[in-house]
Design a protein around this motif. Structure first.
Motif, PDB file in Angstrom:
ATOM      1  N   ASN A   1       0.828  -1.207   0.000  1.00 58.53           N
ATOM      2  CA  ASN A   1       0.000   0.000   0.000  1.00 58.53           C
ATOM      3  C   ASN A   1       0.863   1.258   0.000  1.00 58.53           C
ATOM      4  O   ASN A   1       1.915   1.303   0.646  1.00 58.53           O
ATOM      5  CB  ASN A   1      -0.929   0.043   1.215  1.00 58.53           C
TER       6      ASN A   1
ATOM      7  N   ASN B   1       0.216   5.847  -0.982  1.00 60.68           N
ATOM      8  CA  ASN B   1      -0.650   6.893  -1.546  1.00 60.68           C
ATOM      9  C   ASN B   1      -0.005   7.442  -2.807  1.00 60.68           C
ATOM     10  O   ASN B   1       1.187   7.796  -2.817  1.00 60.68           O
ATOM     11  CB  ASN B   1      -0.855   8.020  -0.527  1.00 60.68           C
TER      12      ASN B   1
ATOM     13  N   ASN C   1      -4.832  12.330  -4.641  1.00 63.83           N
ATOM     14  CA  ASN C   1      -4.091  11.274  -3.963  1.00 63.83           C
ATOM     15  C   ASN C   1      -5.054  10.227  -3.443  1.00 63.83           C
ATOM     16  O   ASN C   1      -6.024  10.540  -2.742  1.00 63.83           O
ATOM     17  CB  ASN C   1      -3.261  11.843  -2.811  1.00 63.83           C
ATOM     18  N   LYS C   2      -4.792   8.994  -3.800  1.00 60.44           N
ATOM     19  CA  LYS C   2      -5.590   7.877  -3.306  1.00 60.44           C
ATOM     20  C   LYS C   2      -4.661   6.728  -2.933  1.00 60.44           C
ATOM     21  O   LYS C   2      -3.495   6.694  -3.350  1.00 60.44           O
ATOM     22  CB  LYS C   2      -6.590   7.410  -4.367  1.00 60.44           C
ATOM     23  N   GLU C   3      -5.194   5.791  -2.186  1.00 62.10           N
ATOM     24  CA  GLU C   3      -4.384   4.652  -1.782  1.00 62.10           C
ATOM     25  C   GLU C   3      -4.284   3.650  -2.927  1.00 62.10           C
ATOM     26  O   GLU C   3      -5.286   3.271  -3.526  1.00 62.10           O
ATOM     27  CB  GLU C   3      -4.980   3.966  -0.555  1.00 62.10           C
TER      28      GLU C   3
END
Length: 675
Positions: free
Chosen positions: A617, A619, A636-638
């Protein structure tokens, strides 16, 4: 002339036999390695309880068994599509035989014997065994000639069928000690060796689909009959001798490249043509180089291997980039969206690299074998054990392509070569873990279990315990019968030494200064590396424990700038595993993800996800189109990445391995599609 022919064959065979050579390194047989591994044993067990029974059931339901029954009766109509359908029974028996050595099963053994009886009844008196012709020799399909072996160079697959018979018979004999299938194979091989050879009235042909060469070598090893070895060498030497090709043509079928037949093998320097056939040929060439000392074969496979690994292999170990002909492309031709990567080609590449290791004792060959095993091979079989990929895509996007059509797994295909090839490789994995040379033991794969071997005529056991590939902590307990001096050669994987690939085709963007560490009985040691192996030489005592710790950082991978489609992109690797992003974990899309260089990742083991995996994981910026389809921005997303082998178990959707590291341009058509 009948008296002269056997004499010629005997002289030809004796010349090879008299050299009495073999691989300098010997694999510890699969029968001597018992696995307890949490990663591989569930897969091998599923192969035994699901894949093998399903394969036998499909052989029954599709008429493959019936073909043999009709051949025995010499009446009926060949009831499947391809003349090589006989091999699915052979390959399934081979896999079931390996499996019996791991999971004894009286009912399975009885069923195998019943199939062998059916196969034996289908064999003609002189040893010929090929149901597509024997059922009705007059009315044969378009793939067959009117006479035996008439179309062997092109489509008949008569020798291909024979080769898989020999491979199956060898595995069955080694696993069970029974000769019932072996005797059928020997009878057929004796016929083949009498028909094909150097005498002027024997047939001279390069088999259209290689594997008979590997099979003959296995029969030679079991029986000691040098004629089998000489015939295998003869078949390989026939490549490049046919005068009917058009050397000026760019068509692979017309110039002979499709069959690796455009020039003699000792002049070939590139991996070419149909990738499965190529892998089988190169494996057999390595066999012949080892067993005969033929240096021209050795030099050829060295050059071919170098070409493949520097210019023609995918990051996840897949080979055969081009769907048209299921073949190798040109140098650096490694497209993602249309990648072919047949599962059978991954398997043949494993065979090739295992033999290259046995020739040279260099860990780089095992590095490729491991990469293929943990990525390009097991991606080809679903976790349920009964769904498969024929081709293994490198990306799936919301646009039409060949790869998109293969986004979902399926059951058996009409051409079922990949499912039955999986059946036979999976339970043979114990035979790839350890090897020996004189008083040295190679530890190649990190798979929990124990083995028994003999070193300098003295028994030694070894127990391996780990949680690989999720954890880099590896434990080995050495148990000699009495204190004994010998050398353990511990493979330090290339990826643990800042090598993404034993070439410059792929490199790590973020090198680490961490080094693999080794302790013996709790004491850290400084080790020297020899051909990629840590050399551990000492007088070993019962219970000596080796602990190896491999750095398991998340690594960003770059492709060589000649791989045009991957310029400016990064991929992810942790340990031996290549990772991908799949739609269920990433807001339904993956083609809009940007992966900046030096992204910081967290790793989490999730036992409930996809039979237990470590996920990555971080970002990252993700490209978005607003609801009106006018504005484009990034948020920004994971990003969640899973092992490549685990994709396509949760429905059809996008998947990506290579991510752009920055935005250089926007494809408006693609942006419109992705709304």
């Amino acid at each position: 002339m009948k008296k002269i022919l056997p004499l010629i064959m005997l002289c030809y065979a004796t010349n090879i036999w008299s050299q009495n050579k073999d691989y300098p390194i010997t694999m510890v047989p699969f029968t001597q390695v018992k696995l307890t591994d949490d990663f591989w044993m569930p897969r091998i067990k599923t192969n035994a309880t699901v894949t093998i029974p399903a394969s036998f059931e499909r052989c029954e339901a599709t008429g493959r068994v019936k073909n043999f029954e009709m051949a025995a009766a010499k009446k009926g109509k060949f009831c499947t599509i391809y003349p090589f359908d006989d091999t699915d029974i052979y390959k399934t028996i081979e896999g079931a035989s390996y499996s019996l050595s791991l999971f004894p099963d009286a009912a399975l053994e009885k069923y195998i014997d019943s199939l062998i009886t059916i196969v034996g009844k289908a064999q003609e008196p002189d040893g010929y065994l090929y149901t597509a012709r024997t059922i009705d020799p007059i009315n044969v399909g378009p793939w067959l000639g009117k006479e035996r072996w008439e179309k062997e160079r092109e489509l008949s697959h008569e020798l291909y069928n024979a080769g898989h018979l020999y491979e199956s018979a060898a595995a069955h004999f080694l696993a069970t000690g029974k000769r019932n299938l072996l005797d059928i194979a020997i009878k057929n091989a004796n016929l083949v060796c009498s028909v094909f050879g150097p005498a002027f009235n024997q047939r001279k042909v390069a088999p259209g689909h290689e594997v008979v060469e590997m099979g003959l070598v296995k029969l030679y090893r079991i029986t000691g009959n040098a004629l089998y070895l000489s015939t295998a060498k003869f078949f390989i030497e026939q490549r490049g001798q046919y005068q009917g090709y058009d050397a000026s043509s760019k068509d692979q079928w017309k110039n002979g490249k499709y069959w690796q037949d455009d020039k003699p093998v000792w002049e070939q320097e590139e991996a070419e043509g149909h990738a499965v056939r190529a892998g089988y040929l190169y494996a057999a060439m390595a066999d012949i180089a080892a067993l005969t000392g033929d240096t021209k074969f050795l030099q050829a496979v060295d050059k071919i291997w170098e070409n493949e690994v520097t210019k023609k292999i995918y990051l996840q170990g897949g080979v055969g980039a081009v769907g048209d002909g299921e073949r190798f492309g040109e140098n650096y031709e490694l497209p993602n969206n249309t990648a072919y990567n047949e599962t059978c080609a991954a398997i043949s590449n494993i065979f090739f690299n295992q033999r290259m290791f046995q020739l040279h004792g260099d860990a780089k060959y095992v590095d490729i074998l491991e990469k293929t095993l943990y990525n390009g091979f097991i991606s080809g079989v679903g976790m349920d054990g009964k769904s498969f990929f024929y081709t293994n895509a490198m990306q799936i996007k919301n646009s039409f392509s060949h790869a998109d059509m293969e986004a979902g797994r399926s059951g058996w295909f009409p051409c079922s070569c990949c499912p039955t090839n999986v059946v036979r490789l999976m339970p043979s994995i114990p035979g790839y873990v350890y090897a020996q040379k004189d008083k040295s033991v190679y530890i190649n794969l990190f798979i929990s279990g124990h083995t028994k071997m003999t070193i300098d005529n003295k028994p030694v056991e070894m127990v391996q315990q780990n949680n690989y590939p999720w954890d880099g902590a590896l434990s080995f307990t050495v148990i000699p019968a009495a204190a004994q001096e010998f050398t353990i050669l511990m493979r330090i994987p290339g990826w643990a030494k800042n090598e993404a690939m034993p070439s410059n085709l792929y490199t790590f963007a973020n090198n680490t200064d961490k080094k693999a560490t080794i302790t013996i009985n709790g004491e850290p040691i400084d080790y020297t590396l020899q051909n990629g192996y840590a050399v551990l030489n000492r007088k070993w005592k019962k219970g000596d424990k080796i602990l190896v710790t491999l750095p398991m950082d998340v690594r960003e991978v770059m492709a060589n700038e000649n791989v045009k489609e991957d310029i400016g992109k990064l991929a992810l690797q942790r340990g031996p595993l290549i990772y991908c992003a799949e739609w269920p974990d990433n807001h339904g899309k993956t083609s809009n993800i940007i992966l900046p260089a030096n992204s910081a990742f967290t790793t989490t083991f999730k036992p409930e996800l996809l039979n237990g995996i470590t996920v990555l994981n971080t970002n990252v910026p993700v490209v978005n189109v607003d609801a009106n389809g006018i504005s484009v921005n990034t948020k920004n997303k994971e990003l969640t990445a899973i092992p490549y082998y685990a994709w396509a178990h949760r429905g059809k959707g996008e998947m990506m391995i290579w991510f752009p590291s920055k935005v250089k341009a926007i494809d408006l058509f693609a942006a419109e599609e992705s709304k």
